[in-house]
Design an enzyme around this catalytic site. Sequence first.
Site, PDB file in Angstrom:
ATOM      1  N   GLY A 105       0.860  -1.292   0.033  1.00  0.00           N
ATOM      2  CA  GLY A 105       0.071  -0.090   0.010  1.00  0.00           C
ATOM      3  C   GLY A 105       0.822   1.205   0.068  1.00  0.00           C
ATOM      4  N   ALA A 106       2.003   0.989  -0.662  1.00  0.00           N
ATOM      5  CA  ALA A 106       2.807   2.182  -0.674  1.00  0.00           C
ATOM      6  C   ALA A 106       2.736   3.344  -1.681  1.00  0.00           C
ATOM      7  CB  ALA A 106       4.510   1.771  -0.751  1.00  0.00           C
ATOM      8  N   VAL A 128      -2.558  -7.647  -2.544  1.00  0.00           N
ATOM      9  CA  VAL A 128      -2.220  -8.416  -1.489  1.00  0.00           C
ATOM     10  C   VAL A 128      -3.228  -9.617  -1.215  1.00  0.00           C
ATOM     11  CG1 VAL A 128      -0.625  -6.763  -0.353  1.00  0.00           C
ATOM     12  CG2 VAL A 128      -3.093  -6.913   0.310  1.00  0.00           C
ATOM     13  N   ASN A 153       1.057  -2.649   5.481  1.00  0.00           N
ATOM     14  CA  ASN A 153       0.300  -1.405   5.707  1.00  0.00           C
ATOM     15  C   ASN A 153      -0.866  -1.346   4.468  1.00  0.00           C
ATOM     16  OD1 ASN A 153       0.169   1.652   5.956  1.00  0.00           O
ATOM     17  ND2 ASN A 153       0.401   1.380   3.695  1.00  0.00           N
ATOM     18  N   SER A 197      -4.603  -0.432  14.005  1.00  0.00           N
ATOM     19  CA  SER A 197      -5.330   1.044  14.165  1.00  0.00           C
ATOM     20  C   SER A 197      -5.780   1.032  15.647  1.00  0.00           C
ATOM     21  CB  SER A 197      -6.578   0.918  13.203  1.00  0.00           C
ATOM     22  OG  SER A 197      -7.449   2.061  13.672  1.00  0.00           O
ATOM     23  N   TYR A 239     -13.683  -3.527   9.733  1.00  0.00           N
ATOM     24  CA  TYR A 239     -12.320  -2.632  10.028  1.00  0.00           C
ATOM     25  C   TYR A 239     -11.971  -3.139  11.371  1.00  0.00           C
ATOM     26  CZ  TYR A 239      -8.952   0.854   9.516  1.00  0.00           C
ATOM     27  OH  TYR A 239      -7.800   1.643   9.555  1.00  0.00           O
ATOM     28  N   ALA A 240     -12.597  -2.787  12.353  1.00  0.00           N
ATOM     29  CA  ALA A 240     -12.197  -3.117  13.694  1.00  0.00           C
ATOM     30  C   ALA A 240     -11.820  -4.622  13.750  1.00  0.00           C
ATOM     31  CB  ALA A 240     -13.289  -2.842  14.592  1.00  0.00           C
ATOM     32  N   ILE A 262      -5.086   9.827  11.296  1.00  0.00           N
ATOM     33  CA  ILE A 262      -3.989  10.339  10.461  1.00  0.00           C
ATOM     34  C   ILE A 262      -4.301  11.119   9.052  1.00  0.00           C
ATOM     35  CG2 ILE A 262      -1.923   9.691   9.062  1.00  0.00           C
ATOM     36  CD1 ILE A 262      -1.808   9.124  12.327  1.00  0.00           C
TER      37      ILE A 262
END
Length: 247
Positions: A13-14, A62, A88, A141, A154-155, A187
Amino acid sequence: MGTLAGRVAMVTGAAQGIGRAIAALLGASGARVALCDVVEPAAAQDALAEAGEGAAYFRCDVRSASEVEATVKAIVERMGGLAILVNNAGIAIDGLLLRAKDEDWQRVLEVNLTGAFHCTRAAAKHLLKARAQGRIVNISSVVGEAGSTGQVAYAASKAGLLGVTKTLAQELASRGVTVNAVCPGFIETRMTEEHVQGERRERLVASIPLGRIGSPRDVAEAVLFLCGDGAGYITGQCLRVNGGLYM
Ligand code: NAP
Protein backbone atom coordinates in the site's frame (compact mmCIF):
# COMPACT_ATOMS: atom_id res chain seq x y z
CA MET A 1 25.14 5.61 5.38
CA GLY A 2 21.71 5.37 6.99
CA THR A 3 20.77 3.10 9.86
CA LEU A 4 19.07 0.62 7.50
CA ALA A 5 21.86 0.53 4.90
CA GLY A 6 22.06 -2.77 3.04
CA ARG A 7 18.54 -3.90 3.95
CA VAL A 8 15.68 -4.47 1.54
CA ALA A 9 12.23 -3.42 2.80
CA MET A 10 8.87 -4.41 1.28
CA VAL A 11 6.08 -1.90 2.00
CA THR A 12 2.52 -2.71 0.89
CA GLY A 13 0.00 0.00 0.00
CA ALA A 14 2.98 2.26 -0.65
CA ALA A 15 1.64 4.43 -3.50
CA GLN A 16 0.05 6.99 -1.18
CA GLY A 17 -0.79 7.99 2.36
CA ILE A 18 0.96 6.31 5.26
CA GLY A 19 2.66 3.65 3.10
CA ARG A 20 4.20 6.32 0.92
CA ALA A 21 5.61 8.14 3.96
CA ILE A 22 6.98 4.85 5.34
CA ALA A 23 8.67 4.04 2.03
CA ALA A 24 10.21 7.52 1.87
CA LEU A 25 11.55 7.41 5.43
CA LEU A 26 12.94 3.86 5.20
CA GLY A 27 14.56 4.86 1.88
CA ALA A 28 16.06 7.99 3.46
CA SER A 29 17.45 5.76 6.21
CA GLY A 30 19.39 3.65 3.74
CA ALA A 31 17.00 0.78 2.97
CA ARG A 32 16.29 -0.23 -0.60
CA VAL A 33 12.51 -0.14 -0.71
CA ALA A 34 10.18 -2.39 -2.71
CA LEU A 35 6.97 -0.38 -2.97
CA CYS A 36 3.95 -2.63 -3.54
CA ASP A 37 0.45 -1.47 -4.41
CA VAL A 38 -2.52 -2.25 -6.66
CA VAL A 39 -2.19 0.96 -8.68
CA GLU A 40 -0.64 1.17 -12.16
CA PRO A 41 3.11 1.96 -12.06
CA ALA A 42 2.47 5.46 -13.47
CA ALA A 43 0.35 6.31 -10.41
CA ALA A 44 3.18 5.29 -8.06
CA GLN A 45 5.92 7.35 -9.74
CA ASP A 46 5.97 10.15 -7.14
CA ALA A 47 6.07 7.70 -4.24
CA LEU A 48 8.83 5.75 -6.00
CA ALA A 49 10.92 8.89 -6.54
CA GLU A 50 10.56 9.86 -2.86
CA ALA A 51 11.78 6.42 -1.72
CA GLY A 52 15.28 6.99 -3.06
CA GLU A 53 17.60 5.60 -5.69
CA GLY A 54 17.51 1.94 -4.76
CA ALA A 55 13.72 1.73 -4.72
CA ALA A 56 11.54 -0.26 -7.12
CA TYR A 57 7.80 -0.56 -7.69
CA PHE A 58 5.94 -3.89 -7.84
CA ARG A 59 2.26 -3.96 -8.76
CA CYS A 60 0.63 -6.45 -6.41
CA ASP A 61 -2.83 -7.07 -4.98
CA VAL A 62 -2.25 -8.45 -1.50
CA ARG A 63 -5.57 -10.35 -1.66
CA SER A 64 -4.03 -12.79 -4.15
CA ALA A 65 -1.70 -15.38 -2.60
CA SER A 66 -0.16 -16.21 -5.98
CA GLU A 67 0.49 -12.55 -6.88
CA VAL A 68 2.12 -12.00 -3.49
CA GLU A 69 4.32 -15.11 -3.87
CA ALA A 70 5.44 -13.96 -7.33
CA THR A 71 6.11 -10.43 -6.05
CA VAL A 72 8.24 -11.58 -3.12
CA LYS A 73 10.20 -13.85 -5.49
CA ALA A 74 10.78 -10.91 -7.86
CA ILE A 75 11.85 -8.61 -5.01
CA VAL A 76 14.40 -11.14 -3.73
CA GLU A 77 15.76 -11.77 -7.24
CA ARG A 78 15.97 -8.10 -8.28
CA MET A 79 16.95 -6.52 -4.97
CA GLY A 80 19.05 -9.29 -3.45
CA GLY A 81 17.06 -10.32 -0.37
CA LEU A 82 14.35 -9.17 2.01
CA ALA A 83 14.87 -8.14 5.65
CA ILE A 84 11.89 -5.88 6.44
CA LEU A 85 8.18 -6.31 5.73
CA VAL A 86 5.67 -3.54 6.48
CA ASN A 87 2.07 -4.74 6.12
CA ASN A 88 0.40 -1.40 5.50
CA ALA A 89 -2.12 -1.99 2.65
CA GLY A 90 -5.60 -1.42 4.01
CA ILE A 91 -9.10 -0.24 3.20
CA ALA A 92 -12.11 0.89 5.22
CA ILE A 93 -15.73 0.36 4.16
CA ASP A 94 -17.90 1.86 6.87
CA GLY A 95 -21.53 1.24 7.78
CA LEU A 96 -23.69 0.22 10.71
CA LEU A 97 -24.15 -3.51 11.37
CA LEU A 98 -27.78 -3.83 10.26
CA ARG A 99 -26.92 -2.46 6.82
CA ALA A 100 -23.56 -4.22 6.51
CA LYS A 101 -23.10 -6.23 3.31
CA ASP A 102 -21.37 -9.61 3.13
CA GLU A 103 -19.18 -8.46 0.25
CA ASP A 104 -17.95 -5.41 2.19
CA TRP A 105 -17.10 -7.53 5.24
CA GLN A 106 -15.20 -9.96 3.02
CA ARG A 107 -13.34 -7.31 1.08
CA VAL A 108 -12.11 -5.50 4.20
CA LEU A 109 -10.97 -8.76 5.83
CA GLU A 110 -9.32 -9.93 2.59
CA VAL A 111 -7.22 -6.80 2.13
CA ASN A 112 -6.44 -5.88 5.74
CA LEU A 113 -5.98 -9.29 7.34
CA THR A 114 -5.66 -12.02 4.69
CA GLY A 115 -3.40 -9.71 2.67
CA ALA A 116 -1.02 -9.35 5.60
CA PHE A 117 -1.09 -13.12 6.10
CA HIS A 118 -0.21 -13.71 2.43
CA CYS A 119 2.69 -11.24 2.53
CA THR A 120 4.07 -12.50 5.83
CA ARG A 121 3.94 -16.16 4.78
CA ALA A 122 5.64 -15.41 1.46
CA ALA A 123 8.33 -13.21 3.05
CA ALA A 124 9.01 -15.29 6.18
CA LYS A 125 11.76 -17.56 4.87
CA HIS A 126 13.72 -14.58 3.53
CA LEU A 127 13.25 -12.59 6.75
CA LEU A 128 14.53 -15.58 8.72
CA LYS A 129 17.71 -15.49 6.64
CA ALA A 130 18.20 -11.87 7.75
CA ARG A 131 18.20 -13.23 11.33
CA ALA A 132 18.46 -10.42 13.95
CA GLN A 133 17.91 -7.77 11.24
CA GLY A 134 14.58 -9.32 10.22
CA ARG A 135 11.58 -7.10 10.98
CA ILE A 136 7.82 -7.29 10.46
CA VAL A 137 5.68 -4.26 11.22
CA ASN A 138 1.90 -4.51 10.90
CA ILE A 139 -0.13 -1.32 10.57
CA SER A 140 -3.13 -1.93 12.80
CA SER A 141 -5.29 0.88 14.21
CA VAL A 142 -6.69 2.44 17.37
CA VAL A 143 -9.96 0.94 16.11
CA GLY A 144 -8.54 -2.59 16.55
CA GLU A 145 -8.09 -1.90 20.26
CA ALA A 146 -10.93 0.46 21.11
CA GLY A 147 -13.63 -0.39 18.52
CA SER A 148 -15.53 2.23 16.51
CA THR A 149 -19.23 2.58 15.67
CA GLY A 150 -19.89 1.72 12.02
CA GLN A 151 -16.58 -0.07 11.50
CA VAL A 152 -17.28 -3.68 12.45
CA ALA A 153 -15.25 -5.26 9.62
CA TYR A 154 -12.41 -2.76 9.91
CA ALA A 155 -12.21 -3.27 13.70
CA ALA A 156 -12.21 -7.06 13.27
CA SER A 157 -9.42 -6.88 10.69
CA LYS A 158 -7.26 -4.58 12.79
CA ALA A 159 -7.82 -6.55 16.01
CA GLY A 160 -6.97 -9.68 14.02
CA LEU A 161 -3.68 -8.12 12.98
CA LEU A 162 -2.77 -7.68 16.64
CA GLY A 163 -3.35 -11.43 17.20
CA VAL A 164 -1.20 -12.20 14.17
CA THR A 165 1.51 -9.88 15.52
CA LYS A 166 1.70 -11.57 18.93
CA THR A 167 1.57 -15.10 17.49
CA LEU A 168 4.28 -14.55 14.90
CA ALA A 169 6.40 -12.64 17.42
CA GLN A 170 6.50 -15.90 19.38
CA GLU A 171 7.04 -18.12 16.32
CA LEU A 172 9.90 -16.11 14.82
CA ALA A 173 11.68 -14.94 17.97
CA SER A 174 14.13 -17.85 18.12
CA ARG A 175 15.74 -16.51 14.91
CA GLY A 176 15.87 -12.93 16.14
CA VAL A 177 13.13 -11.68 13.79
CA THR A 178 10.84 -9.19 15.56
CA VAL A 179 7.14 -8.71 14.82
CA ASN A 180 5.38 -5.57 16.06
CA ALA A 181 2.32 -3.49 15.29
CA VAL A 182 1.82 0.23 15.01
CA CYS A 183 -1.65 1.48 15.97
CA PRO A 184 -2.28 4.91 14.44
CA GLY A 185 -5.12 7.14 15.59
CA PHE A 186 -6.50 9.74 13.14
CA ILE A 187 -3.96 10.37 10.39
CA GLU A 188 -4.56 12.82 7.56
CA THR A 189 -4.82 10.68 4.37
CA ARG A 190 -7.42 9.88 1.73
CA MET A 191 -8.89 7.28 4.13
CA THR A 192 -9.88 9.90 6.70
CA GLU A 193 -10.68 12.75 4.26
CA GLU A 194 -14.41 12.85 4.99
CA HIS A 195 -13.90 12.71 8.78
CA VAL A 196 -11.57 15.68 8.95
CA GLN A 197 -13.63 18.44 7.31
CA GLY A 198 -15.32 21.44 8.91
CA GLU A 199 -17.00 21.02 12.29
CA ARG A 200 -16.14 17.31 12.47
CA ARG A 201 -12.51 18.28 12.29
CA GLU A 202 -12.87 20.75 15.16
CA ARG A 203 -14.61 18.14 17.34
CA LEU A 204 -12.00 15.55 16.46
CA VAL A 205 -9.05 17.82 17.21
CA ALA A 206 -10.64 18.78 20.53
CA SER A 207 -10.76 15.07 21.50
CA ILE A 208 -7.05 14.51 20.86
CA PRO A 209 -4.86 15.46 23.86
CA LEU A 210 -1.97 16.62 21.64
CA GLY A 211 -4.44 18.86 19.81
CA ARG A 212 -3.82 17.86 16.20
CA ILE A 213 -4.54 15.20 13.64
CA GLY A 214 -1.53 13.00 12.91
CA SER A 215 0.54 13.04 9.72
CA PRO A 216 1.73 10.03 7.72
CA ARG A 217 5.23 10.99 8.81
CA ASP A 218 4.27 10.51 12.49
CA VAL A 219 3.45 6.88 11.71
CA ALA A 220 6.52 6.41 9.52
CA GLU A 221 8.80 7.53 12.38
CA ALA A 222 7.39 4.76 14.61
CA VAL A 223 7.89 2.19 11.86
CA LEU A 224 11.46 3.35 11.31
CA PHE A 225 12.18 2.97 15.02
CA LEU A 226 10.79 -0.59 15.09
CA CYS A 227 12.85 -1.51 12.01
CA GLY A 228 16.11 -0.22 13.46
CA ASP A 229 18.74 -1.97 15.58
CA GLY A 230 17.64 0.04 18.63
CA ALA A 231 14.35 -1.91 18.69
CA GLY A 232 16.03 -5.32 18.63
CA TYR A 233 14.63 -6.30 22.06
CA ILE A 234 11.05 -5.24 21.28
CA THR A 235 8.67 -7.85 19.87
CA GLY A 236 4.95 -8.65 20.01
CA GLN A 237 4.15 -5.04 20.94
CA CYS A 238 1.75 -2.43 19.69
CA LEU A 239 3.15 1.09 19.40
CA ARG A 240 0.30 3.65 19.58
CA VAL A 241 0.72 6.74 17.43
CA ASN A 242 -2.45 8.64 18.24
CA GLY A 243 -1.68 11.93 20.00
CA GLY A 244 -3.02 10.47 23.25
CA LEU A 245 -6.48 9.69 21.81
CA TYR A 246 -6.41 6.20 23.34
CA MET A 247 -4.03 5.17 26.13
P1 NAP B 1 -4.76 5.18 1.84
O1 NAP B 1 -4.28 6.58 1.68
O2 NAP B 1 -6.10 4.80 1.30
O3 NAP B 1 -3.63 4.20 1.25
C1 NAP B 1 -3.79 2.83 1.23
C2 NAP B 1 -3.04 2.24 0.05
O4 NAP B 1 -3.24 0.82 0.04
C3 NAP B 1 -3.58 2.78 -1.28
O5 NAP B 1 -2.52 3.12 -2.14
C4 NAP B 1 -4.37 1.59 -1.81
O6 NAP B 1 -4.49 1.55 -3.22
C5 NAP B 1 -3.56 0.44 -1.30
N1 NAP B 1 -4.31 -0.81 -1.37
C6 NAP B 1 -5.65 -0.97 -1.21
N2 NAP B 1 -5.99 -2.25 -1.44
C7 NAP B 1 -4.85 -2.91 -1.76
C8 NAP B 1 -4.56 -4.25 -2.10
N3 NAP B 1 -5.53 -5.16 -2.20
N4 NAP B 1 -3.28 -4.59 -2.36
C9 NAP B 1 -2.28 -3.66 -2.28
N5 NAP B 1 -2.50 -2.37 -1.97
C10 NAP B 1 -3.76 -2.00 -1.71
O7 NAP B 1 -4.82 4.78 3.39
P2 NAP B 1 -3.87 5.18 4.61
O8 NAP B 1 -4.65 6.09 5.49
O9 NAP B 1 -2.53 5.57 4.12
O10 NAP B 1 -3.81 3.78 5.37
C11 NAP B 1 -2.65 2.95 5.38
C12 NAP B 1 -2.82 1.92 6.50
O11 NAP B 1 -2.93 2.59 7.75
C13 NAP B 1 -4.10 1.08 6.37
O12 NAP B 1 -3.84 -0.23 6.77
C14 NAP B 1 -5.04 1.75 7.35
O13 NAP B 1 -6.04 0.86 7.81
C15 NAP B 1 -4.08 2.15 8.44
N6 NAP B 1 -4.57 3.21 9.30
C16 NAP B 1 -4.87 4.44 8.80
C17 NAP B 1 -5.33 5.43 9.65
C18 NAP B 1 -5.66 6.81 9.18
O14 NAP B 1 -6.16 7.60 10.01
N7 NAP B 1 -5.43 7.17 7.93
C19 NAP B 1 -5.48 5.16 11.01
C20 NAP B 1 -5.17 3.88 11.49
C21 NAP B 1 -4.70 2.92 10.62
P3 NAP B 1 -5.82 2.20 -3.91
O15 NAP B 1 -5.54 3.65 -3.99
O16 NAP B 1 -5.93 1.57 -5.25
O17 NAP B 1 -6.99 1.86 -3.01
